[in-house]
Design an enzyme around this catalytic site. Sequence first.
Site, short mmCIF file in Angstrom:
data_model
loop_
_atom_site.label_atom_id
_atom_site.label_comp_id
_atom_site.label_asym_id
_atom_site.label_seq_id
_atom_site.Cartn_x
_atom_site.Cartn_y
_atom_site.Cartn_z
N HIS A 277 0.86 -1.19 0.00
CA HIS A 277 0.00 0.00 0.00
C HIS A 277 0.90 1.24 0.00
CE1 HIS A 277 -3.09 -2.61 2.38
NE2 HIS A 277 -3.20 -2.80 1.07
N THR A 432 4.13 1.31 3.83
CA THR A 432 4.12 0.74 5.17
C THR A 432 3.65 -0.70 5.20
OG1 THR A 432 1.97 1.80 5.47
CG2 THR A 432 3.88 2.88 6.46
N HIS A 433 2.65 -1.07 4.43
CA HIS A 433 2.08 -2.43 4.50
C HIS A 433 2.59 -3.25 3.33
CE1 HIS A 433 -1.46 0.12 6.16
NE2 HIS A 433 -0.57 -0.10 7.11
N MET A 434 3.09 -4.45 3.62
CA MET A 434 3.70 -5.27 2.55
C MET A 434 3.23 -6.72 2.66
SD MET A 434 7.35 -3.42 2.94
CE MET A 434 7.00 -2.94 4.61
#
Lengths: 495, 152
Positions: A277, A432-434
Amino acid sequence: MISLDGRDVRVPLELSSDVVVVGSGPAGAMVARTLARRGIGVLVVEEGPFVTPAEMPADSFSAMASLYRDMGASLMLGAPPMPFVQGRVVGGTSVVNGAISWRLPEDVHREWVAADPALSDALPYRELDALFDEIEADLGIHPTEAEIAGPNNLLLAKGAEILGLEHRPISRNVRGCRGLGRCLQGCPEGNKTSMDRSYLPDAVRHGARIVCNVEVTRVVHEQGRAVGVEGVTPSGARVRIRASRAVVLAASAVQSPVLLIRSGLQQGPVGRGFSAHPGAAVAGRFREPVRLWEGATQGHEVIGLRKERLKFEALGYDMTLVAARTKGVGASLVRDLEDLAHFANWGVAVRARAEGVVRAGPKRAIVTYSLEREDLRTTARGVKVLCEMMLAAGAEAVFPGIYGWPERVTERTALADLPAPSDPNAYTMAVTHMFGTCRMGSRPADAVVGTDFQHHAIEGLYVADSSVFPTNTGVNPQTSILALAAMCARHVAAR
Amino acid sequence: MLRELITDSLREVSTRVHRAAIAATAPSGWTATERAWSEALFAALLPAEGRLPGLATLDLDAFWVRYAEVAPPMLRFGLRASVDLLALSPPFVLGVPHTVLGLDAAAREALLDQALRSRVFLLRQLATTVKLVGLMAYLRDPGVRARVGEGS
């Protein structure tokens, strides 16, 4: 809470346990807690230090230096080049995130099942829902109260309301939050129920051990079975930990595939299918003071455009990062600093379609990831909506931060005809989100782990973190990670 | 052009002597010339203005020591490259035959400002790196934080 600190280890060391968990973030903490409660011996290995609430620093530099991997400056190679942010501390990224808690959206779950019907039985939504109920009760997850929200959050609510976009207070994993605006530097009062304040202490109460400041370098496997891990302390001492029952990787969608690759486990699409994201932020100047370093760090969100792959959040940074959002240098920058209390800052997270690759470099993970043209258009649309909401909420000026657009916009009409730049480098973004680098699936050719979270080729080796997610989620993943990790732990316990 | 660059170099030598007597202004391991460039750029980034002190007047020893301990190689390389390239960029950015040390305060600020707004992505990134690290150092100071936090 810590059994052993790697900083105190200067000679080779051997340890053993039923299960070794690599990583102490949400996935590792949930696995450790679930197994420990069943009487199974667990040893959690964390690369970062243990930091108490009283030691949580106030300024960005000190926080990044002590709590973040690579000072928050790990960089993805691609277009645009983007930093990715990960915690490197006992409790993992839960220590430094905004405490935002979302259940896995049912429409995303449907996508997963459509891509691999075996996931329907492996991850039944009803079971996930029950886990979400438990997690929300355990961590005190509840909507942000208006009394502690602060102006940065309340202005977002106002702007979204005027534009007719669905919005709501963010549900967060906090208890007794006073709105200090310090989530991203670690809560100095311990009021965020991050893993170091919730599941890890619970795991320790039930017999789990935590080793910090030891970097796991390799999974040890013999004859197709995982038997332990090897690691190294800051002084270079080797640590070998034998696991009689299982090894569970919970080191993140960047670090877990690297560990597999470094361990010679190249089976399946390991490291491929990386999704994320990417986010952009917009600052705005208001007549009234906002003081966005006070109030809930992230207390309000706009969810009305989630189907367009966009989600908006108030983003209360420390003043260092707010200042970096301003445009000038010299006297102009100093004037902005003197005026910084009047700036608001909001962000947009994009559920990007792009996929990247994680590889093992000589010392670090190498992530290559470039946004698709459609992702750029979505980002530009998101930034435009952020600007419109800010102006609707009363901002005197907004600063879109896209190269080629006006630096400063004061009227919504000025945004109408701005085209989405096709040059990726016109956008300033961070991730940040993976997800997705050790994807779960029933077919070994398409997946790294099976529907029981176990590696397709190595018995007793599990992956519990967001690496296993088949896609990105479009929402903050912590609660989904916790739920899937709980399911993973059940499989490990059943061995 | 050559004469100007020699003049700049002589100025750097005198700056080096002066610097030895004051607090660290750049990471250890940098050459004296790089340290002088660094100080010039950071001073232009955050000059003393209004009720806020200039970055160059703060004691940054502790900051640079910690930076050396924790900054990842890519950031360390990035900051050094940013300082070096920006310091040598005035002929290309401003069209004047000087390094940053040959510029007056207003021109140094203009150099950073134009780099930040440049159509060349690399130049924007160089200036952004200097700005971010400078702000980290500046807003680590409790006195500065208190004054910025008081603003309303």
